[in-house]
Design an enzyme around this catalytic site. Structure first.
Site, PDB file in Angstrom:
ATOM      1  N   ASN A   1       0.828  -1.319  -0.010  1.00  0.00           N
ATOM      2  CA  ASN A   1      -0.075  -0.090  -0.080  1.00  0.00           C
ATOM      3  C   ASN A   1       0.793   1.216   0.184  1.00  0.00           C
ATOM      4  OD1 ASN A   1      -2.233  -1.804   0.294  1.00  0.00           O
ATOM      5  ND2 ASN A   1      -2.483  -1.751   2.450  1.00  0.00           N
TER       6      ASN A   1
ATOM      7  N   HIS B   1       6.017  -0.553  -2.722  1.00  0.00           N
ATOM      8  CA  HIS B   1       5.281   0.125  -3.686  1.00  0.00           C
ATOM      9  C   HIS B   1       5.424   1.508  -3.728  1.00  0.00           C
ATOM     10  CE1 HIS B   1       3.129  -3.704  -5.098  1.00  0.00           C
ATOM     11  NE2 HIS B   1       4.335  -3.674  -5.302  1.00  0.00           N
TER      12      HIS B   1
ATOM     13  N   CYS C   1      10.622  20.828  -8.764  1.00  0.00           N
ATOM     14  CA  CYS C   1      11.556  20.522  -7.804  1.00  0.00           C
ATOM     15  C   CYS C   1      12.348  21.676  -7.457  1.00  0.00           C
ATOM     16  CB  CYS C   1      12.705  19.811  -8.609  1.00  0.00           C
ATOM     17  SG  CYS C   1      14.054  19.285  -7.780  1.00  0.00           S
TER      18      CYS C   1
ATOM     19  N   SER D   1      -4.731  -9.711  -3.114  1.00  0.00           N
ATOM     20  CA  SER D   1      -5.159 -10.634  -4.131  1.00  0.00           C
ATOM     21  C   SER D   1      -4.123 -11.536  -4.806  1.00  0.00           C
ATOM     22  CB  SER D   1      -5.749  -9.928  -5.326  1.00  0.00           C
ATOM     23  OG  SER D   1      -4.972  -9.026  -5.982  1.00  0.00           O
TER      24      SER D   1
HETATM   25  N1  APR Z   1     -10.751  -7.034   4.668  1.00  0.00           N
HETATM   26  C1  APR Z   1      -9.808  -7.934   4.223  1.00  0.00           C
HETATM   27  N2  APR Z   1      -9.501  -8.209   2.849  1.00  0.00           N
HETATM   28  C2  APR Z   1     -10.146  -7.248   1.890  1.00  0.00           C
HETATM   29  C3  APR Z   1     -10.946  -6.223   2.355  1.00  0.00           C
HETATM   30  C4  APR Z   1     -11.338  -6.188   3.846  1.00  0.00           C
HETATM   31  N3  APR Z   1     -12.121  -5.235   4.340  1.00  0.00           N
HETATM   32  N4  APR Z   1     -11.562  -5.642   1.234  1.00  0.00           N
HETATM   33  C5  APR Z   1     -10.880  -6.325   0.258  1.00  0.00           C
HETATM   34  N5  APR Z   1     -10.127  -7.171   0.542  1.00  0.00           N
HETATM   35  C6  APR Z   1      -9.197  -8.158  -0.143  1.00  0.00           C
HETATM   36  C7  APR Z   1      -9.756  -8.834  -1.348  1.00  0.00           C
HETATM   37  O1  APR Z   1     -10.344 -10.007  -1.093  1.00  0.00           O
HETATM   38  C8  APR Z   1      -8.585  -8.809  -2.229  1.00  0.00           C
HETATM   39  O2  APR Z   1      -7.667 -10.245  -1.983  1.00  0.00           O
HETATM   40  O3  APR Z   1      -8.236  -7.265  -0.673  1.00  0.00           O
HETATM   41  C9  APR Z   1      -7.595  -7.847  -1.663  1.00  0.00           C
HETATM   42  C10 APR Z   1      -7.555  -6.459  -2.744  1.00  0.00           C
HETATM   43  O4  APR Z   1      -6.899  -7.055  -3.894  1.00  0.00           O
HETATM   44  P1  APR Z   1      -6.282  -5.779  -4.901  1.00  0.00           P
HETATM   45  O5  APR Z   1      -7.264  -4.960  -5.220  1.00  0.00           O
HETATM   46  O6  APR Z   1      -5.657  -6.456  -6.020  1.00  0.00           O
HETATM   47  O7  APR Z   1      -5.146  -5.036  -3.942  1.00  0.00           O
HETATM   48  P2  APR Z   1      -3.582  -5.772  -4.002  1.00  0.00           P
HETATM   49  O8  APR Z   1      -3.641  -7.164  -3.597  1.00  0.00           O
HETATM   50  O9  APR Z   1      -2.964  -4.813  -2.925  1.00  0.00           O
HETATM   51  O10 APR Z   1      -2.902  -5.220  -5.057  1.00  0.00           O
HETATM   52  C11 APR Z   1      -1.420  -5.345  -5.131  1.00  0.00           C
HETATM   53  O11 APR Z   1      -1.390  -4.162  -7.355  1.00  0.00           O
HETATM   54  O12 APR Z   1      -2.165  -2.667  -8.784  1.00  0.00           O
HETATM   55  C12 APR Z   1      -1.279  -3.084  -8.037  1.00  0.00           C
HETATM   56  O13 APR Z   1       0.229  -1.498  -7.047  1.00  0.00           O
HETATM   57  C13 APR Z   1      -1.125  -2.128  -6.875  1.00  0.00           C
HETATM   58  O14 APR Z   1      -0.032  -2.693  -4.617  1.00  0.00           O
HETATM   59  C14 APR Z   1      -1.108  -2.837  -5.477  1.00  0.00           C
HETATM   60  C15 APR Z   1      -0.832  -4.110  -6.163  1.00  0.00           C
END
Ligand code: APR
Length: 235
Positions: free
Chosen positions: A91, A108, A137, A180
């Site tokens: 995040n 990230h 800058c 995810s």
């Molecule tokens: N509590 C727990 N898990 C949750 C909740 C919640 N309230 N809401 C959503 N989720 C879970 C979903 O089940 C999913 O597995 O959070 C995950 C969100 O997945 P993504 O949106 O793909 O986010 P993330 O895995 O952090 O993405 C990774 O992708 O686009 C790039 O740089 C971006 O850091 C990011 C990376």
């Protein structure tokens, strides 16, 4: 114990911060290739800047939730018992630090940082959030154009991978929260520690792409689940 926690957008979802791939997520409103690549920044910096300025401005109106606070409390408990603890986050929000986590590894990058591509100067700035005004800058002798958000875009190398590799090499207990498992290298951490014999927990709303039968999957909202799950991890 050597605990490694990896968080994703789901840990901040209960603070009202949009995730990426859930229904209504950021990648529904924007194509990553239009707002989160170096090529997009070169082609249409105003569009990229507006996208990030909206997210930077949102930092001021969100608060850490019970999941962030539970992780910070767990870190303190682990340290008091002589256990190792590393928090790695995908995040770019500042909620882990604001909840009291001492040293989150922002692999990230961070929305709160801006970076000059010409001289490399990095500054913390969460107040210059006008979507129509670039920040230039001010470093002596640089005179560069617009600073970019200091976040890692697709196609760029994440930050602090050496530190992360060392933490994963020693890891005995791994917990992934709210991710995810779709984006590497973070998505590969789980298989790496599993291969080394670590115990693995995954907490999310639904099973992530990289889940294995040997991982303990704990469904639900992190703000509700994490406090108790972390107690269990300590046992
Ligand atoms: N509590 C727990 N898990 C949750 C909740 C919640 N309230 N809401 C959503 N989720 C879970 C979903 O089940 C999913 O597995 O959070 C995950 C969100 O997945 P993504 O949106 O793909 O986010 P993330 O895995 O952090 O993405 C990774 O992708 O686009 C790039 O740089 C971006 O850091 C990011 C990376």
């Amino acid at each position: 114990m050597q605990v490694v926690v990896l968080t994703g957008a789901g840990v901040s979802a209960d603070s009202g911060v949009a995730t990426f791939r859930d229904a209504g997520g950021l990648w529904e409103g924007h194509r990553p290739e239009d707002v989160a690549t170096p090529e997009a920044w070169a082609a249409d910096p105003a569009l990229v800047w507006r996208f990030y300025q909206a997210r930077r401005a949102a930092l001021a109106v969100v608060e850490p939730n019970a999941a962030h606070l539970a992780l910070a409390a767990f870190e303190r408990r682990a340290a008091a018992r002589g256990h190792g603890f590393t928090l790695i986050t995908q995040n770019v929000d500042d909620l882990h630090a604001r909840a009291g986590s001492s040293a989150p590894i922002h692999m990230h990058g961070e929305l709160a940082r801006l970076r000059c591509e010409r001289c490399g100067a990095v500054r913390r700035d969460t107040t210059s959030v006008d979507p129509e005004r670039f920040v230039t800058c001010g470093a002596p002798g640089c005179g560069a154009g617009a600073l970019r958000p200091d976040v890692v875009w697709f196609g760029e190398v994440p930050y602090r991978l050496d530190e992360i590799a060392r933490a994963l090499a020693d890891c005995t207990h791994f917990l992934a929260v709210g991710t995810s498992g779709a984006v590497y290298p973070a998505a590969g951490f789980l298989a790496e520690v599993r291969r080394r014999g670590a115990r693995t927990w995954i907490q999310a709303l639904e099973p992530p792409d990289n889940l294995d039968a040997s991982d303990r999957f704990v469904p639900g909202r992190a703000a509700e689940i994490l406090p108790e799950l972390l107690d269990e991890l300590c046992r």
